[in-house]
Design a protein around this motif. Structure first.
Motif, PDB file in Angstrom:
ATOM      1  N   UNK A  11       0.858  -1.182   0.000  1.00  0.00           N
ATOM      2  CA  UNK A  11       0.000   0.000   0.000  1.00  0.00           C
ATOM      3  C   UNK A  11       0.898   1.237   0.000  1.00  0.00           C
ATOM      4  N   UNK A  12       0.616   2.156  -0.904  1.00  0.00           N
ATOM      5  CA  UNK A  12       1.395   3.402  -0.984  1.00  0.00           C
ATOM      6  C   UNK A  12       0.430   4.577  -0.958  1.00  0.00           C
ATOM      7  N   UNK A  13       0.530   5.423   0.047  1.00  0.00           N
ATOM      8  CA  UNK A  13      -0.289   6.638   0.068  1.00  0.00           C
ATOM      9  C   UNK A  13       0.440   7.748  -0.681  1.00  0.00           C
ATOM     10  N   UNK A  14      -0.327   8.668  -1.247  1.00  0.00           N
ATOM     11  CA  UNK A  14       0.282   9.739  -2.032  1.00  0.00           C
ATOM     12  C   UNK A  14       1.061   9.187  -3.209  1.00  0.00           C
ATOM     13  N   UNK A  15       0.445   8.238  -3.936  1.00  0.00           N
ATOM     14  CA  UNK A  15       1.185   7.487  -4.951  1.00  0.00           C
ATOM     15  C   UNK A  15       0.916   7.954  -6.377  1.00  0.00           C
ATOM     16  N   UNK A  16       0.243   9.073  -6.540  1.00  0.00           N
ATOM     17  CA  UNK A  16      -0.102   9.482  -7.903  1.00  0.00           C
ATOM     18  C   UNK A  16       1.085  10.046  -8.673  1.00  0.00           C
ATOM     19  N   UNK A  31       8.538  -7.633  -7.792  1.00  0.00           N
ATOM     20  CA  UNK A  31       7.793  -8.853  -7.559  1.00  0.00           C
ATOM     21  C   UNK A  31       6.487  -8.755  -6.811  1.00  0.00           C
ATOM     22  N   UNK A  32       6.029  -7.559  -6.481  1.00  0.00           N
ATOM     23  CA  UNK A  32       4.792  -7.429  -5.716  1.00  0.00           C
ATOM     24  C   UNK A  32       3.614  -8.079  -6.442  1.00  0.00           C
ATOM     25  N   UNK A  33       2.740  -8.680  -5.662  1.00  0.00           N
ATOM     26  CA  UNK A  33       1.524  -9.284  -6.201  1.00  0.00           C
ATOM     27  C   UNK A  33       0.483  -8.216  -6.503  1.00  0.00           C
ATOM     28  N   UNK A  34       0.353  -7.261  -5.580  1.00  0.00           N
ATOM     29  CA  UNK A  34      -0.641  -6.194  -5.722  1.00  0.00           C
ATOM     30  C   UNK A  34      -0.111  -4.921  -5.100  1.00  0.00           C
ATOM     31  N   UNK A  35      -0.421  -3.797  -5.722  1.00  0.00           N
ATOM     32  CA  UNK A  35      -0.035  -2.492  -5.210  1.00  0.00           C
ATOM     33  C   UNK A  35      -1.286  -1.623  -5.135  1.00  0.00           C
ATOM     34  N   UNK A  36      -1.604  -1.154  -3.937  1.00  0.00           N
ATOM     35  CA  UNK A  36      -2.740  -0.254  -3.746  1.00  0.00           C
ATOM     36  C   UNK A  36      -2.231   1.169  -3.806  1.00  0.00           C
ATOM     37  N   UNK A  37      -2.799   1.932  -4.721  1.00  0.00           N
ATOM     38  CA  UNK A  37      -2.326   3.272  -5.047  1.00  0.00           C
ATOM     39  C   UNK A  37      -3.318   4.284  -4.493  1.00  0.00           C
ATOM     40  N   UNK A  87       1.700  -6.447   3.407  1.00  0.00           N
ATOM     41  CA  UNK A  87       3.094  -6.778   3.718  1.00  0.00           C
ATOM     42  C   UNK A  87       3.956  -5.536   3.904  1.00  0.00           C
ATOM     43  N   UNK A  88       3.655  -4.493   3.138  1.00  0.00           N
ATOM     44  CA  UNK A  88       4.435  -3.253   3.241  1.00  0.00           C
ATOM     45  C   UNK A  88       3.514  -2.057   3.049  1.00  0.00           C
ATOM     46  N   UNK A  89       3.585  -1.148   3.987  1.00  0.00           N
ATOM     47  CA  UNK A  89       2.815   0.100   3.927  1.00  0.00           C
ATOM     48  C   UNK A  89       3.785   1.260   3.821  1.00  0.00           C
ATOM     49  N   UNK A  90       3.629   2.046   2.773  1.00  0.00           N
ATOM     50  CA  UNK A  90       4.458   3.230   2.580  1.00  0.00           C
ATOM     51  C   UNK A  90       3.587   4.463   2.816  1.00  0.00           C
ATOM     52  N   UNK A  91       3.808   5.121   3.936  1.00  0.00           N
ATOM     53  CA  UNK A  91       3.055   6.334   4.277  1.00  0.00           C
ATOM     54  C   UNK A  91       3.780   7.519   3.654  1.00  0.00           C
TER      55      UNK A  91
END
Length: 258
Positions: A11-16, A31-37, A87-91
């Motif tokens: 998950x990545x916030x402010x990902x635009x 290799x990420x399976x899914x990325x939430x933008x 698995x990983x959260x990027x604030x």
């Protein structure tokens, strides 16, 4: 050797745009399976991030929301629920206000401080809180918070911004204790990043960039891709013994007093 983000839900916030986009695309490439933008208002740019994520082989999920709103943070977490974990959260979401430094006290209001803190500090806290349960379902959970070298040196785009990033670094220390042992959390403090944010400065942009290159020991003006690599390191198992740290990635600029 397996990719650092193999089968990961990110998950990545402010990902635009900018660093957020570079992190999202980098995670997909690794290799990420899914990325939430997540994005607050730049829908078209978020869609471009999603396109690039898919191009690198990951599923892309776009989630609109302002991290200053707790309800929106809950919605960001809810978008990850179908995957069963994070698995990983990027604030990475953040904001600043108009330039105001130590000799410009009258140019900042209390509302300016509140607006910046609401996103940079409270928004980060709310995002972590909303995502905690899903992070705890991962066996490699990590959070990376985008801070700034301004939170260490006090020399940033405004006093409100610098103070908010210093508060963020301290909050990461507290959260590292509270989230352990299941979740790691670290703060990444970049220096100058050559992004579209500087376009609004017009001809001054090139002068700023040249000044940074001249004053920085490594003689570079970092791009989002340069800094994304460091963020992705902190979020993967290569850094599985690192928590509660603030990692400065400013090409040495702080050593010059910049």
């Amino acid at each position: 050797m397996k990719p650092p983000y193999e089968n990961a839900v990110v998950v990545v916030t402010g990902a635009s745009t900018g660093l957020g986009r570079a992190i999202a695309v980098g995670a997909a490439d690794q290799g990420a399976k899914a990325v939430l933008i997540n994005y607050a208002s730049s829908q078209g740019e978020a869609q471009e991030t999603a396109r690039q994520v898919r191009e690198h082989g990951a599923e892309a999920v776009i989630v609109q929301g302002d991290v200053a709103s707790d309800a929106d943070c809950q919605a960001i977490a809810a978008a990850a629920e179908p995957f069963g974990r994070i698995d990983a959260l990027f604030c990475n979401a953040g904001k600043t206000t108009r330039p105001a430094h130590a000799h410009q006290l009258d140019k900042l209001s209390a509302d300016d401080f509140v607006d910046v803190y609401r996103v940079n500090v409270v928004g980060t806290f709310q995002t972590v809180r909303a995502c905690r349960d899903l992070l705890e379902k991962s066996d490699r959970a990590a959070i990376v918070v985008t801070s700034s070298v301004a939170g260490v040196t006090g020399n940033g785009s405004s006093m409100a911004y610098s103070a908010s990033k210093a508060a963020l670094n301290t909050m990461v220390l507290t959260l590292a204790r509270g989230l352990a042992p299941k979740i790691r959390i670290n703060s990444l403090a970049p220096g100058f990043i050559d992004t579209g944010w500087f376009d609004k400065l017009g001809p001054h942009r090139d002068k700023i960039r040249e000044s940074v290159i001249e004053r920085t020991p490594l003689q570079v003006a970092s791009t989002p891709g340069d800094i994304a690599g460091t963020a992705l390191f902190l979020g993967c198992e290569a850094a599985n013994r690192v928590t509660g740290e603030t990692l400065i990635a400013d090409a040495g600029l702080r050593m010059t007093g910049g």
